[in-house]
Design a protein around this motif. Structure first.
Motif: not given
Length: 263
Positions: A182-191
């Motif tokens: 269960c990831p929290g905020f991870v710096n990827t391109n998901v947003a």
């Protein structure tokens, strides 16, 4: 548990968490099957890895979930077996419920839930036959509690927990393990890749994601959780506390999320 001599299949391997897992696991003594829709990008990830000869590419589209039995046959044929399936592929969403077309909800369920479930069900007989196997499914903290602008995403991720908790119970006798990451905020391109209300992509980063956990740090923590065969692992920064607030103080969590103004 170690990854030595294991065959590990990773979906959503072309970018973000999936790519970070490939690059980290390529340093170890294991074989990898990497999947996503974009074969050219998968080739680039393979070539960037430390041991590309130990990596096989298998394109798949999670939305086309009726093809999963054929995909699984191909996967098994690449190295002769599969030991661990990391269900990482999926998409996100950023829009208010009132503004979100029902087709967006359907697409999130088709890809994030049904695609993942169909792939896992197709591989399940192989795990039963070899009396071992490990399903690792990347959900989200949004699979444990919810946030505005993510209704379809939260729905799909919550559903994954329901399915895989049942799978773990039914196949404990077959030595099949289930780990929910269960990831929290991870710096990827998901947003950036998230769908908005009309089904188009958001195409912009948000502050919380930008300030999230570094993806390489996340991948290392995730692999530790898999080695320990944890039932669930909450990986992020302060936002992981939301899981415990939801369990013990749900009204307080409601107030905290409202104040956070996370978009």
């Amino acid at each position: 548990m170690t990854f030595d001599n294991k065959v590990i299949w990773i979906t959503g391997a072309s970018s973000g968490i999936g790519k970070a897992l490939v690059l980290e696991l390529s340093k170890q003594n294991c074989k990898l099957i990497i999947s996503s829709r974009r074969e050219t990008v998968l080739n680039a990830v393979k070539n960037e890895s430390q041991q590309p000869t130990n990596i096989k590419i298998l394109p798949l589209d999670l939305a086309d979930y009726k093809t999963m039995p054929i995909i699984v046959e191909k996967a098994i044929s690449l190295f002769g077996n599969v030991d661990i399936l990391i269900n990482n592929g999926g998409i996100s969403q950023r829009s208010l419920i009132i503004d979100t077309d029902i087709e967006v909800d359907k697409k999130l369920m088709d890809i994030d839930y049904l695609g993942t479930v169909a792939l896992s069900k197709a591989l399940l007989p192989h795990f039963i036959a070899q009396k071992s196997g490990h399903f690792v499914t990347v959900t989200s903290l949004m699979g444990k509690f919810s946030s505005p602008y993510r209704s379809a995403y939260c729905g799909a991720k919550h559903a994954l927990h329901g399915f895989f908790d049942a799978l773990r119970l039914e196949h404990n006798k077959d030595n099949i393990k289930v780990t929910m990451i269960c990831p929290g905020f991870v710096n990827t391109n998901v947003a950036r890749n998230a769908l908005i209300g009309d089904g188009s992509t958001q195409n912009e980063q948000d502050t919380a994601t930008e300030n999230g956990l570094d993806v390489d740090v996340f991948a290392k923590r995730m692999l530790k959780a898999i080695k320990k065969q944890k039932f669930e692992a909450y990986i992020g920064k302060g936002e992981t506390k939301g899981v415990y607030l939801k369990r013990f103080f749900p009204k307080l969590l409601h107030k905290v999320v409202l104040r956070s103004q996370v978009r």
